[in-house]
Scaffold this motif. Structure first.
Motif, PDB file in Angstrom:
ATOM      1  N   VAL A   1       0.832  -1.203   0.000  1.00 44.71           N
ATOM      2  CA  VAL A   1       0.000   0.000   0.000  1.00 44.71           C
ATOM      3  C   VAL A   1       0.871   1.259   0.000  1.00 44.71           C
ATOM      4  O   VAL A   1       0.583   2.232  -0.710  1.00 44.71           O
ATOM      5  CB  VAL A   1      -0.940  -0.017   1.222  1.00 44.71           C
ATOM      6  N   ALA A   2       1.954   1.240   0.781  1.00 44.91           N
ATOM      7  CA  ALA A   2       2.845   2.402   0.820  1.00 44.91           C
ATOM      8  C   ALA A   2       3.499   2.639  -0.540  1.00 44.91           C
ATOM      9  O   ALA A   2       3.604   3.788  -0.998  1.00 44.91           O
ATOM     10  CB  ALA A   2       3.914   2.193   1.892  1.00 44.91           C
ATOM     11  N   ARG A   3       3.938   1.556  -1.190  1.00 40.97           N
ATOM     12  CA  ARG A   3       4.556   1.713  -2.508  1.00 40.97           C
ATOM     13  C   ARG A   3       3.558   2.270  -3.520  1.00 40.97           C
ATOM     14  O   ARG A   3       3.902   3.145  -4.325  1.00 40.97           O
ATOM     15  CB  ARG A   3       5.105   0.369  -3.006  1.00 40.97           C
ATOM     16  N   PHE A   4       2.329   1.764  -3.486  1.00 44.07           N
ATOM     17  CA  PHE A   4       1.330   2.262  -4.424  1.00 44.07           C
ATOM     18  C   PHE A   4       1.012   3.732  -4.144  1.00 44.07           C
ATOM     19  O   PHE A   4       0.812   4.521  -5.086  1.00 44.07           O
ATOM     20  CB  PHE A   4       0.058   1.432  -4.351  1.00 44.07           C
ATOM     21  N   THR A   5       0.934   4.122  -2.860  1.00 42.30           N
ATOM     22  CA  THR A   5       0.669   5.518  -2.509  1.00 42.30           C
ATOM     23  C   THR A   5       1.722   6.433  -3.109  1.00 42.30           C
ATOM     24  O   THR A   5       1.405   7.454  -3.733  1.00 42.30           O
ATOM     25  CB  THR A   5       0.638   5.680  -0.981  1.00 42.30           C
ATOM     26  N   LEU A   6       2.996   6.077  -2.931  1.00 44.63           N
ATOM     27  CA  LEU A   6       4.074   6.917  -3.450  1.00 44.63           C
ATOM     28  C   LEU A   6       4.116   6.881  -4.976  1.00 44.63           C
ATOM     29  O   LEU A   6       4.403   7.904  -5.620  1.00 44.63           O
ATOM     30  CB  LEU A   6       5.413   6.459  -2.870  1.00 44.63           C
ATOM     31  N   LEU A   7       3.815   5.718  -5.573  1.00 48.21           N
ATOM     32  CA  LEU A   7       3.828   5.604  -7.035  1.00 48.21           C
ATOM     33  C   LEU A   7       2.759   6.484  -7.658  1.00 48.21           C
ATOM     34  O   LEU A   7       3.045   7.281  -8.578  1.00 48.21           O
ATOM     35  CB  LEU A   7       3.626   4.144  -7.442  1.00 48.21           C
ATOM     36  N   GLN A   8       1.514   6.351  -7.189  1.00 52.98           N
ATOM     37  CA  GLN A   8       0.448   7.135  -7.808  1.00 52.98           C
ATOM     38  C   GLN A   8       0.633   8.629  -7.542  1.00 52.98           C
ATOM     39  O   GLN A   8       0.315   9.456  -8.412  1.00 52.98           O
ATOM     40  CB  GLN A   8      -0.933   6.645  -7.323  1.00 52.98           C
ATOM     41  N   ALA A   9       1.164   8.991  -6.369  1.00 51.78           N
ATOM     42  CA  ALA A   9       1.401  10.412  -6.086  1.00 51.78           C
ATOM     43  C   ALA A   9       2.488  10.971  -6.998  1.00 51.78           C
ATOM     44  O   ALA A   9       2.375  12.097  -7.504  1.00 51.78           O
ATOM     45  CB  ALA A   9       1.773  10.608  -4.626  1.00 51.78           C
ATOM     46  N   SER A  10       3.553  10.194  -7.226  1.00 47.46           N
ATOM     47  CA  SER A  10       4.634  10.649  -8.107  1.00 47.46           C
ATOM     48  C   SER A  10       4.141  10.800  -9.547  1.00 47.46           C
ATOM     49  O   SER A  10       4.408  11.815 -10.209  1.00 47.46           O
ATOM     50  CB  SER A  10       5.806   9.662  -8.056  1.00 47.46           C
TER      51      SER A  10
ATOM     52  N   ALA B   1       5.086  21.193  -7.045  1.00 45.06           N
ATOM     53  CA  ALA B   1       5.178  19.733  -7.019  1.00 45.06           C
ATOM     54  C   ALA B   1       4.981  19.197  -5.612  1.00 45.06           C
ATOM     55  O   ALA B   1       4.307  18.172  -5.415  1.00 45.06           O
ATOM     56  CB  ALA B   1       6.530  19.293  -7.577  1.00 45.06           C
ATOM     57  N   GLY B   2       5.554  19.873  -4.621  1.00 48.13           N
ATOM     58  CA  GLY B   2       5.378  19.406  -3.247  1.00 48.13           C
ATOM     59  C   GLY B   2       3.939  19.466  -2.792  1.00 48.13           C
ATOM     60  O   GLY B   2       3.433  18.537  -2.144  1.00 48.13           O
ATOM     61  N   LEU B   3       3.242  20.566  -3.136  1.00 53.35           N
ATOM     62  CA  LEU B   3       1.832  20.694  -2.763  1.00 53.35           C
ATOM     63  C   LEU B   3       0.988  19.622  -3.425  1.00 53.35           C
ATOM     64  O   LEU B   3       0.164  18.956  -2.776  1.00 53.35           O
ATOM     65  CB  LEU B   3       1.339  22.088  -3.146  1.00 53.35           C
ATOM     66  N   ILE B   4       1.180  19.413  -4.739  1.00 50.21           N
ATOM     67  CA  ILE B   4       0.385  18.408  -5.460  1.00 50.21           C
ATOM     68  C   ILE B   4       0.702  17.005  -4.939  1.00 50.21           C
ATOM     69  O   ILE B   4      -0.201  16.180  -4.766  1.00 50.21           O
ATOM     70  CB  ILE B   4       0.648  18.517  -6.971  1.00 50.21           C
TER      71      ILE B   4
END
Length: 539
Positions: A46-55, A192-195
């Motif tokens: 779940v953590a990997r997917f969170t960071l992937l989709q956010a990036s 980028a940080g805000l988004i």
């Protein structure tokens, strides 16, 4: 008195957040270990997917926003430009549930695009669910935000830069490289940080469009662990992981955002000489048209589907009326509390810093007041709800406390945004009126009535409308504490979607969107005149 009120507001916020964090850390289930859950394969997936989709969402939003911002900056006389810029602001105040329905109406299995593809003999290649749907929804919300922020930076470039560029005969690529890109590059870390923060803490869109456990973010996993599985150790592990991720993001945003340096000029009127050729006009017009279609089509889908629903029957349902009243009451109470708490904290901070030589204790208190407004960014609403869910569970039925908790969590959720609306306005107002109020001996109620309210009415109403709109469209807190006894309009809308009553959901989405739009317009009565003056100056 002002310092005492500010201290009470700050103490209440810190206590509310710390109690939730304590409940997460102290909760123990016999025979289980929360640290084991922390290293569970599901948690890390779940953590990997969170960071992937956010990036990916951040990268796509910025990539598409750059040509749109450049096109709007170059074509100051584009037909309807002022209204297009206003259109770019609509997704920011639109409830995520309403936007999700609009996107499904365009990109879904029975949506406009797949229907067109089916008519052409193609096999419906567009899927709105899973990673692709999450990315699409995040770009819908964040591309207009990035474009507006970049456009503001480009419009602040001194007029002398464009004159020098024209005298040197710079081609469009050289203008972008030497004039526009340095400004955009300076804005990128903050944008980028805000988004990235908004996408990493996304809840409603992922809950609706994720399509299953394979596409879950940390916040959705916390909700599922408590609401459906009742697995407190996993919820605790996910909450701690969420706090760690948001803390790292806030630190990165703080240190990676440079001081804006957009050049200095003599105040010459901005007059751009690029983008006047046929090819430039066509390219800019195409970029603007595609952006308008991308934003306007889902909004039009919501309106069209809502008008096809039986609105009179929905209005006659007691449950719908109760949900609407509950939502409005919660939004008004949480909005008023948010505006009052924000104004008190800002005034207390100003009073502390007004001293010629504030002590280290006073400076620390002022910094705490400023940081307290952003505390909810460190501990997101779903994490707060999870902590209070565990804290209140031993006291019996949690739904008894649901209205108060939803109001407080929604208030904290809007606090960072309202603070950024009120702080500069109150600072300017204090600089202009502090000596006048002191010379007249005005204080307390009389100063509020005769000096503060006339000068701060517009920003206060803007902050109130924004806080109410955020609360009205929120699903995060209600998703944990909602029940048959406390039904809000977003919760009822989500329930109708989950039970495949799409027509009713469309009608409710239209009502929710219209109420949020009315709140947004009510808080910005002079926005149109400001936009018109800027447009005339640019022309």
């Amino acid at each position: 008195m002002t310092l005492t009120a500010g201290a009470l507001c700050l103490g209440g916020i810190v206590l509310f957040v710390c109690l939730a964090a304590y409940a997460l850390l102290a909760f123990d289930v016999p025979g289980t270990r929360s640290d084991a859950a922390l290293f569970d394969a599901y948690v890390w997936r779940v953590a990997r997917f969170t960071l992937l989709q956010a990036s990916l969402s951040t990268g796509l939003s910025i990539l598409f926003a750059i040509p749109v911002a450049r096109a709007l900056a170059r074509q100051a006389g584009f037909p309807g430009r002022v209204w297009i810029i206003r259109l770019m602001a609509l997704p920011l105040g639109l409830p995520a549930l309403v936007a999700a329905l609009g996107l499904i109406g365009i990109w879904g299995r029975q949506g406009v695009l797949n229907t067109a593809f089916a008519a052409l003999g193609l096999d419906q290649p567009v899927s709105i669910y899973g990673l692709s749907g999450i990315l699409l929804a995040h770009v819908f919300f964040n591309m207009p935000l990035a474009a507006r922020l970049m456009l503001g930076g480009l419009e602040r470039i001194p007029g002398e830069y464009w004159l020098v560029g024209a005298n040197l005969g710079m081609r469009p690529l050289s203008i972008f490289r030497f004039i526009e890109w340095p400004v955009i590059r300076g804005l990128l870390p903050g944008i980028a940080g805000l988004i990235f923060m908004l996408c990493a803490t996304s809840f409603t869109l992922v809950l609706i469009l994720g399509g299953g456990p394979a596409a879950s973010t940390i916040e959705v996993a916390i909700y599922q662990a408590l609401r459906f599985d009742f697995d407190p150790p996993r919820a605790i592990a996910l909450s701690l992981l969420q706090i760690a991720v948001t803390s790292a993001l806030l630190v990165a945003i703080r240190f990676l955002t440079p001081t804006a340096d957009e050049g200095h000029g003599g105040g010459r009127r901005v007059r751009r000489f690029d983008g006047r050729g046929r090819l430039g006009r066509v390219a800019d017009g195409l970029a603007i048209a595609l952006a308008v279609l991308f934003v306007a089509l889902p909004l039009g889908s919501v309106v069209s589907a809502g008008l096809r629903a039986d609105l009179l029957r929905l209005a006659g349902e007691p449950l719908v009326r109760r949900a609407l009243v509950t939502s409005i009451v919660i939004a008004l109470v949480s909005g008023l509390l948010c505006v009052v708490a924000t104004a008190v904290m800002i005034r207390a901070r100003q009073a502390v810093l007004a001293s010629r030589h504030p002590s280290a204790l006073h400076r620390g208190f002022a910094s705490g007041l400023s940081a307290g407004s952003s505390l909810v960014l460190l501990v997101p609403p779903v994490v707060l709800g999870a902590g209070w869910f565990l804290l209140l569970r031993p006291f019996g039925d949690i739904t008894v406390f649901a209205p108060l908790l939803v109001i407080l969590i929604n208030m904290l959720m809007a606090l960072p945004f309202v603070y950024r609306v009120l702080e500069p306005a109150m600072a300017t107002h204090a600089a202009r009126t502090a000596r006048l109020a002191a010379s007249l001996g005005l204080g307390g109620w009389h100063r509020l009535r005769f000096i503060d309210w006339p000068g701060l009415k517009k920003p206060l109403l803007m902050g109130l409308s924004f806080a109410c709109a955020l609360s009205l469209g929120d699903l995060g807190a209600v998703a944990l504490f909602g029940s048959q006894d406390m039904v809000t309009l977003p919760w009822l809308l989500y329930s109708r979607m989950a039970s495949y009553r799409s027509t009713d959901a469309a009608g409710l989405a239209l009502v929710l969107g219209l109420v949020c739009l009315v709140l947004t317009i009510a808080g910005t009565p002079s926005a149109g005149n400001d936009d018109r003056r800027r447009h005339d100056a640019a022309a």
